[in-house]
Write an enzyme that holds these catalytic residues in place. Structure first.
Site, PDB file in Angstrom:
ATOM      1  N   SER A  22      18.989 -92.477 -80.102  1.00  0.00           N
ATOM      2  CA  SER A  22      19.960 -93.258 -79.329  1.00  0.00           C
ATOM      3  C   SER A  22      19.521 -94.709 -79.268  1.00  0.00           C
ATOM      4  O   SER A  22      18.433 -95.073 -79.729  1.00  0.00           O
ATOM      5  CB  SER A  22      20.101 -92.701 -77.897  1.00  0.00           C
ATOM      6  OG  SER A  22      18.890 -92.890 -77.170  1.00  0.00           O
ATOM      7  N   SER A 149       8.704-105.948 -73.963  1.00  0.00           N
ATOM      8  CA  SER A 149       9.785-106.306 -73.043  1.00  0.00           C
ATOM      9  C   SER A 149       9.447-107.645 -72.412  1.00  0.00           C
ATOM     10  O   SER A 149       8.264-108.000 -72.273  1.00  0.00           O
ATOM     11  CB  SER A 149       9.933-105.245 -71.948  1.00  0.00           C
ATOM     12  OG  SER A 149      10.794-105.696 -70.917  1.00  0.00           O
ATOM     13  N   TYR A 162       5.904-100.015 -65.582  1.00  0.00           N
ATOM     14  CA  TYR A 162       6.679-100.473 -66.736  1.00  0.00           C
ATOM     15  C   TYR A 162       6.175-101.827 -67.237  1.00  0.00           C
ATOM     16  O   TYR A 162       5.860-101.987 -68.427  1.00  0.00           O
ATOM     17  CB  TYR A 162       8.162-100.568 -66.376  1.00  0.00           C
ATOM     18  CG  TYR A 162       9.027-101.021 -67.533  1.00  0.00           C
ATOM     19  CD1 TYR A 162       9.288-100.159 -68.593  1.00  0.00           C
ATOM     20  CD2 TYR A 162       9.557-102.305 -67.584  1.00  0.00           C
ATOM     21  CE1 TYR A 162      10.062-100.568 -69.677  1.00  0.00           C
ATOM     22  CE2 TYR A 162      10.325-102.726 -68.657  1.00  0.00           C
ATOM     23  CZ  TYR A 162      10.579-101.844 -69.698  1.00  0.00           C
ATOM     24  OH  TYR A 162      11.330-102.259 -70.770  1.00  0.00           O
ATOM     25  N   LYS A 166       4.098-102.529 -70.822  1.00  0.00           N
ATOM     26  CA  LYS A 166       4.613-103.463 -71.820  1.00  0.00           C
ATOM     27  C   LYS A 166       3.657-104.651 -72.015  1.00  0.00           C
ATOM     28  O   LYS A 166       3.556-105.196 -73.122  1.00  0.00           O
ATOM     29  CB  LYS A 166       6.000-103.959 -71.411  1.00  0.00           C
ATOM     30  CG  LYS A 166       7.069-102.870 -71.427  1.00  0.00           C
ATOM     31  CD  LYS A 166       7.235-102.261 -72.817  1.00  0.00           C
ATOM     32  CE  LYS A 166       8.397-101.298 -72.883  1.00  0.00           C
ATOM     33  NZ  LYS A 166       8.566-100.706 -74.231  1.00  0.00           N
ATOM     34  N   THR A 197      21.614 -99.984 -73.390  1.00  0.00           N
ATOM     35  CA  THR A 197      21.137 -98.664 -73.778  1.00  0.00           C
ATOM     36  C   THR A 197      21.179 -97.761 -72.551  1.00  0.00           C
ATOM     37  O   THR A 197      21.336 -98.235 -71.415  1.00  0.00           O
ATOM     38  CB  THR A 197      19.690 -98.733 -74.296  1.00  0.00           C
ATOM     39  OG1 THR A 197      18.828 -99.153 -73.219  1.00  0.00           O
ATOM     40  CG2 THR A 197      19.561 -99.716 -75.461  1.00  0.00           C
TER      41      THR A 197
END
Length: 265
Positions: A22, A149, A162, A166, A197
């Site tokens: 995806s 990111s 997160y 990253k 997304t």
């Protein structure tokens, strides 16, 4: 298979794309299939992965698929080496990743979530990049893409796992670039902002400068073609990153601490 497609396939080896079921990974699979490149596609959802693979095969390219959970880093390393033995990799795009943050009613992030993001966003892709480099160096060519990111540029108190994971992949990528450049292997770090997304759709609130997954895929492929060491998009985030370096930490800490964010389950 047409001669035109066959000749383009003969130009190089296969393209590995993780997270291919995806989002950006699926769009990259479609893009490289249109270029006639053989594909090695990894994903967690077998049905969606097969749909992406079927679309690529309809373009006349060879496709190998693998269903694998990147929480198991040792299995991922072994699988990459096995796949490279049968489908020599010219490009490895490690696009799989997870997004999560502290929920609005949580006091702290769950320890299990911190571990999960650390493995999938940092530890496993870094180890896979090292394994891909081992294989590519023997052939004297290749390119590795790691997905970071813009969150890596900031200490986000509501998404420490997160932004931290990253930031880790950013530093690993920078070091690997220097180590592999003399050996003829390219490394590109991709630092996107919001991309449309399933992961981004979970975030509650404004998502400024949202990019489509197809636009992101085109930018990534172009960065590989140009052997760019770092791709940040949209461009406004490059400007904000520069401004960020000029802001004193006490003031920056006050701003970051005031940001409120949440996501849907």
């Amino acid at each position: 298979m047409t001669g035109k497609v066959a000749s383009r396939m003969d130009e190089g080896g296969y393209v590995l794309i993780t997270g291919a079921s995806s989002g950006i990974g699926a769009e990259l699979a479609a893009l490289y299939a249109a270029r006639g490149r053989g594909l090695v596609l990894w994903g967690r959802d077998a049905v969606r992965l097969e749909n992406v693979a079927g679309h690529a095969r309809s373009r006349g390219v060879k496709v190998h698929t693998r269903v694998l959970d990147l929480m198991d880093g040792a299995a991922a390393i072994a699988a990459l080496r096995e796949d490279d033995g049968s489908y020599p990799l010219d490009i490895a795009i490690l696009a799989a990743g997870l997004g999560d943050m502290r929920r609005g009613n949580d006091v702290v992030e769950r320890a299990e979530d911190v571990l999960r993001l650390g493995l999938v966003n940092y530890a496993t892709p870094s180890a896979m990049a090292a394994a891909a480099a081992e294989c590519m160096v023997k052939r004297g060519r290749g390119h590795i893409v790691l997905i970071g990111s813009v969150a890596a540029f900031h200490a986000l108190p509501f998404a420490a796992a997160y932004s931290g994971s990253k930031a880790g992949i950013k530093r690993f990528s920078e070091a690997q670039q220097m180590a592999l450049a003399p050996l003829g292997i390219g490394v590109t770090l991709v630092s996107p902002g919001f991309v449309d997304t399933p992961m981004s759709r979970r975030v509650v609130g404004a998502k400024p400068f949202m990019q489509s997954a197809s636009a992101a895929a085109r930018r990534i492929a172009d960065a590989v073609d140009r052997n760019r060491p770092h791709l940040v998009f949209p461009f406004i985030f490059s400007v904000l990153r520069l401004i960020d370096t000029l802001v004193p930490w006490p003031f920056k800490r006050r701003i970051l601490s005031a940001i409120k964010a949440d996501q849907m389950n």
